[in-house]
Write a protein that holds these residues in place. Structure first.
Motif, mmCIF file in Angstrom:
data_model
loop_
_atom_site.group_PDB
_atom_site.id
_atom_site.type_symbol
_atom_site.label_atom_id
_atom_site.label_comp_id
_atom_site.label_asym_id
_atom_site.label_seq_id
_atom_site.Cartn_x
_atom_site.Cartn_y
_atom_site.Cartn_z
ATOM 1 N N ALA A 33 4.308 13.232 19.668
ATOM 2 C CA ALA A 33 5.485 12.366 19.527
ATOM 3 C C ALA A 33 6.707 13.006 20.173
ATOM 4 C CB ALA A 33 5.749 12.076 18.052
ATOM 5 N N CYS A 34 6.867 14.319 19.994
ATOM 6 C CA CYS A 34 7.990 15.034 20.619
ATOM 7 C C CYS A 34 7.934 14.918 22.132
ATOM 8 C CB CYS A 34 7.956 16.507 20.216
ATOM 9 S SG CYS A 34 8.374 16.855 18.495
ATOM 10 N N LEU A 35 6.758 15.121 22.702
ATOM 11 C CA LEU A 35 6.614 15.047 24.155
ATOM 12 C C LEU A 35 6.861 13.629 24.668
ATOM 13 C CD1 LEU A 35 3.480 17.344 24.398
ATOM 14 C CD2 LEU A 35 5.682 17.812 25.497
ATOM 15 N N ILE A 36 6.357 12.631 23.961
ATOM 16 C CA ILE A 36 6.554 11.249 24.380
ATOM 17 C C ILE A 36 8.030 10.863 24.341
ATOM 18 C CG2 ILE A 36 6.123 8.849 23.693
ATOM 19 C CD1 ILE A 36 3.309 9.668 22.925
ATOM 20 N N SER A 37 8.802 11.483 23.440
ATOM 21 C CA SER A 37 10.236 11.173 23.382
ATOM 22 C C SER A 37 10.907 11.421 24.734
ATOM 23 C CB SER A 37 10.919 12.003 22.291
ATOM 24 O OG SER A 37 11.061 13.363 22.676
ATOM 25 N N GLY A 38 10.334 12.313 25.515
ATOM 26 C CA GLY A 38 10.918 12.658 26.809
ATOM 27 C C GLY A 38 10.751 11.606 27.882
ATOM 28 N N ILE A 39 9.932 10.576 27.625
ATOM 29 C CA ILE A 39 9.754 9.527 28.629
ATOM 30 C C ILE A 39 10.335 8.193 28.159
ATOM 31 C CG2 ILE A 39 7.697 10.634 29.569
ATOM 32 C CD1 ILE A 39 5.986 8.566 28.136
ATOM 33 N N LEU A 40 10.975 8.190 26.987
ATOM 34 C CA LEU A 40 11.572 6.962 26.469
ATOM 35 C C LEU A 40 12.981 6.765 27.020
ATOM 36 C CD1 LEU A 40 10.496 7.102 22.712
ATOM 37 C CD2 LEU A 40 9.332 5.998 24.629
ATOM 38 N N LYS A 41 13.423 5.541 27.022
ATOM 39 C CA LYS A 41 14.755 5.201 27.527
ATOM 40 C C LYS A 41 15.560 4.484 26.450
ATOM 41 C CE LYS A 41 12.942 4.581 32.222
ATOM 42 N NZ LYS A 41 12.745 3.604 33.344
ATOM 43 N N ARG A 42 16.830 4.742 26.431
ATOM 44 C CA ARG A 42 17.823 4.060 25.591
ATOM 45 C C ARG A 42 17.343 3.858 24.158
ATOM 46 N NH1 ARG A 42 17.820 1.506 30.603
ATOM 47 N NH2 ARG A 42 19.685 1.919 31.839
ATOM 48 N N GLN A 43 17.161 2.604 23.741
ATOM 49 C CA GLN A 43 16.836 2.288 22.354
ATOM 50 C C GLN A 43 15.328 2.181 22.100
ATOM 51 O OE1 GLN A 43 19.335 2.240 20.123
ATOM 52 N NE2 GLN A 43 20.598 2.777 21.896
ATOM 53 N N GLN A 44 14.522 2.675 22.985
ATOM 54 C CA GLN A 44 13.079 2.568 22.816
ATOM 55 C C GLN A 44 12.574 3.492 21.704
ATOM 56 O OE1 GLN A 44 11.299 3.369 26.648
ATOM 57 N NE2 GLN A 44 11.907 1.393 27.497
ATOM 58 N N ARG A 45 11.526 3.038 21.034
ATOM 59 C CA ARG A 45 10.865 3.809 19.987
ATOM 60 C C ARG A 45 9.352 3.691 20.159
ATOM 61 N NH1 ARG A 45 13.637 5.589 15.658
ATOM 62 N NH2 ARG A 45 11.624 5.930 14.661
ATOM 63 N N ILE A 46 8.644 4.721 19.711
ATOM 64 C CA ILE A 46 7.186 4.672 19.715
ATOM 65 C C ILE A 46 6.671 5.178 18.377
ATOM 66 C CG2 ILE A 46 5.134 5.859 20.605
ATOM 67 C CD1 ILE A 46 5.991 5.360 23.350
ATOM 68 N N SER A 47 5.706 4.450 17.823
ATOM 69 C CA SER A 47 5.036 4.866 16.592
ATOM 70 C C SER A 47 3.578 5.155 16.908
ATOM 71 C CB SER A 47 5.121 3.769 15.526
ATOM 72 O OG SER A 47 6.466 3.538 15.157
ATOM 73 N N LEU A 48 3.088 6.282 16.432
ATOM 74 C CA LEU A 48 1.716 6.707 16.664
ATOM 75 C C LEU A 48 0.952 6.680 15.351
ATOM 76 C CD1 LEU A 48 2.460 9.941 18.762
ATOM 77 C CD2 LEU A 48 2.326 7.575 19.590
ATOM 78 N N LYS A 49 -0.279 6.205 15.413
ATOM 79 C CA LYS A 49 -1.130 6.219 14.229
ATOM 80 C C LYS A 49 -2.527 6.680 14.641
ATOM 81 C CE LYS A 49 -1.078 2.621 11.488
ATOM 82 N NZ LYS A 49 -1.416 1.256 10.970
ATOM 83 N N VAL A 50 -2.968 7.760 14.023
ATOM 84 C CA VAL A 50 -4.331 8.239 14.218
ATOM 85 C C VAL A 50 -5.152 7.758 13.028
ATOM 86 C CG1 VAL A 50 -5.828 10.251 14.442
ATOM 87 C CG2 VAL A 50 -3.582 10.249 15.540
ATOM 88 N N ASN A 51 -6.093 6.877 13.284
ATOM 89 C CA ASN A 51 -6.943 6.319 12.238
ATOM 90 C C ASN A 51 -8.275 7.060 12.236
ATOM 91 O OD1 ASN A 51 -5.427 3.539 11.532
ATOM 92 N ND2 ASN A 51 -5.366 3.865 13.752
ATOM 93 N N THR A 52 -8.610 7.704 11.155
ATOM 94 C CA THR A 52 -9.896 8.383 11.062
ATOM 95 C C THR A 52 -10.978 7.357 10.722
ATOM 96 O OG1 THR A 52 -9.874 8.876 8.688
ATOM 97 C CG2 THR A 52 -8.641 10.369 10.126
ATOM 98 N N SER A 53 -12.203 7.829 10.634
ATOM 99 C CA SER A 53 -13.302 6.924 10.313
ATOM 100 C C SER A 53 -13.173 6.347 8.905
ATOM 101 C CB SER A 53 -14.647 7.652 10.463
ATOM 102 O OG SER A 53 -14.903 7.963 11.820
ATOM 103 N N HIS A 54 -12.480 7.064 8.022
ATOM 104 C CA HIS A 54 -12.208 6.498 6.708
ATOM 105 C C HIS A 54 -10.977 5.609 6.817
ATOM 106 C CE1 HIS A 54 -11.259 5.953 2.502
ATOM 107 N NE2 HIS A 54 -12.409 6.531 2.170
ATOM 108 N N PRO A 55 -11.069 4.361 6.433
ATOM 109 C CA PRO A 55 -9.962 3.413 6.671
ATOM 110 C C PRO A 55 -8.645 3.765 5.998
ATOM 111 C CG PRO A 55 -11.619 2.458 5.201
ATOM 112 C CD PRO A 55 -12.215 3.709 5.761
ATOM 113 N N LYS A 56 -8.668 4.610 4.972
ATOM 114 C CA LYS A 56 -7.432 4.952 4.280
ATOM 115 C C LYS A 56 -6.875 6.316 4.680
ATOM 116 C CE LYS A 56 -8.299 2.162 0.144
ATOM 117 N NZ LYS A 56 -8.413 2.175 -1.350
ATOM 118 N N SER A 57 -7.589 7.059 5.518
ATOM 119 C CA SER A 57 -7.133 8.389 5.939
ATOM 120 C C SER A 57 -6.488 8.285 7.315
ATOM 121 C CB SER A 57 -8.301 9.372 5.972
ATOM 122 O OG SER A 57 -8.785 9.619 4.665
ATOM 123 N N LYS A 58 -5.158 8.406 7.359
ATOM 124 C CA LYS A 58 -4.419 8.188 8.595
ATOM 125 C C LYS A 58 -3.351 9.255 8.795
ATOM 126 C CE LYS A 58 -4.885 3.187 7.786
ATOM 127 N NZ LYS A 58 -5.939 2.905 8.783
#
Length: 289
Positions: free
Chosen positions: A50-75
Motif C-alpha cells: 500500500a505504501c509503494l502504491i501511494s507513490g503512483i496515485l494522483k490528487r484525491q485518488q485512493r486504493i483499498s487492498l484486500k487479501v482474501n485467504t481460502s477461509h472466507p472470514k480470514s482477510k
C-alpha cells in the motif's frame, strides 16, 4: 523523515522505480501481542505494498487492498491515499485463528489454494474501479505483481524485505516497486530484476534517506530522482464512529451502565485507540434509542 518513499525514473524515463522504508510504521501496526510472526509478516507486506502504491496515485485518488485467504472470514486489509496516509489491519477471524498460535506455518499455507486479491481504486469524480486476481504464488509480493500484470496490463515487479529480531519483533521493513512505462521493452524488467537480486543491500541495510537515494541512482541506467515524501500510519477513527457500536448493545445494558455510573470503553481494532462514553453521554444517546 521516519517513514519515506523515494520516486525515480530510469532507462531514459522508461521505468518507474519506487523505494520505501516504512520500518517504524510497520512496527506500530504489526508489533502487537496478539500477532505471531506469520501474521506480522503477512500484514506488514500488505501495508508495504500500500505504501509503494501511494507513490503512483494522483490528487484525491485512493486504493483499498484486500487479501482474501481460502477461509472466507480470514482477510488482510490495507488502504492508502495519494498523500501516503496508510492503514492496515487483519480481520477478527484471522487474529483469533488457530494459525495465530502455531509455528512454522507459511504465508502460502495461510492463503491456501483459493486465495485472491481484490483492489478497489477510487479515482475521484465518482469513478470506482475494482480488480480481482487469483494468488498463484501465495507470498503476497509476487501476487500483487501478478495483479498489475494481469488486471492492469502493466509489467510490474515488487520486492519486499521484513527483518525480525530473535523475539519476532520487526526491526526493518523496506520495499521496491518497479513498473515499465508505455513503450518500454519488456526485456528491461529482466535487467532490473537482476540488478535488484545482485544488490540486496538496498533492502537490508539501515541507512539514511540520502544514502539510499544515492545508491538507487547508481543502480539503474539513466536514473533520475523525481521526489521523496513521507508515508505515515493514519487510522482516521474518531469517537463519533463508535456511537453506532453502542447501539449494538441492548437497551438494558446501556441503562445498567447509567444506573451504576459506569463509563463504556470502546477500542479501535486498527490502531488500538480507546474512546470512553460517560453515563451522561449514554443517557443522552438513550433518548434516541
Amino acid at each position: 523523515m521516519e517513514n519515506y518513499i523515494i520516486k525515480t525514473l530510469a532507462y531514459n524515463k522508461q521505468v518507474r522505480v519506487l523505494f520505501v522504508d516504512n520500518t517504524n510504521m510497520v512496527k506500530e501496526i504489526c508489533n502487537k501481542d496478539n500477532m505471531n510472526k506469520l501474521l506480522k509478516s503477512t500484514l506488514g507486506k500488505t501495508v508495504s505494498i500500500a505504501c509503494l502504491i501511494s507513490g503512483i496515485l494522483k490528487r484525491q485518488q485512493r486504493i483499498s487492498l484486500k487479501v482474501n485467504t481460502s477461509h472466507p472470514k480470514s482477510k488482510i486489509f490495507a488502504d492508502t491515499d495519494s498523500m501516503g496516509n496508510i492503514r492496515g489491519y487483519l480481520s477478527d477471524h484471522l487474529l483469533n485463528s488457530p494459525l495465530n498460535g502455531k509455528r512454522h506455518v507459511t504465508i502460502e499455507q495461510l492463503i491456501g489454494n483459493k486465495g485472491y486479491i481484490q483492489v478497489i481504486k477510487d479515482l475521484g469524480m465518482n469513478s470506482i474501479f475494482t480488480g480481482i486476481t487469483d494468488m498463484p504464488y501465495g507470498n503476497i509480493e509476487n501476487d500483487f505483481s501478478h495483479y498489475f500484470n494481469q488486471s492492469e496490463q502493466t509489467p510490474t515487479y515488487i520486492k519486499l524485505n521484513i527483518i525480525f529480531d530473535k523475539n519476532n519483533d520487526i526491526i526493518l521493513s523496506r520495499g521496491i516497486f518497479v513498473q515499465l512505462l508505455p513503450g518500454a521493452s519488456i526485456h528491461l524488467m529482466d535487467q532490473v530484476k537482476q540488478i535488484i537480486s545482485e544488490n540486496q543491500f538496498v533492502l537490508t541495510n539501515a541507512e539514511s534517506i540520502e544514502i539510499v537515494k544515492e545508491r538507487l541512482l547508481h543502480l539503474f541506467e539513466d536514473s533520475m530522482f523525481m521526489e521523496s515524501g513521507a508515508v505515515q500510519f493514519l487510522c482516521g477513527c474518531s469517537k463519533e464512529m463508535f456511537y453506532g457500536m453502542l447501539f449494538s448493545l441492548s437497551k438494558e445494558d446501556l441503562l445498567d451502565s447509567v444506573q451504576k455510573s459506569n463509563q463504556i470503553e470502546t477500542v479501535c481494532n486498527i490502531c488500538g485507540g480507546k474512546y470512553y462514553f460517560s453515563p451522561l453521554e449514554i443517557r443522552n444517546m438513550l433518548k434516541s434509542y
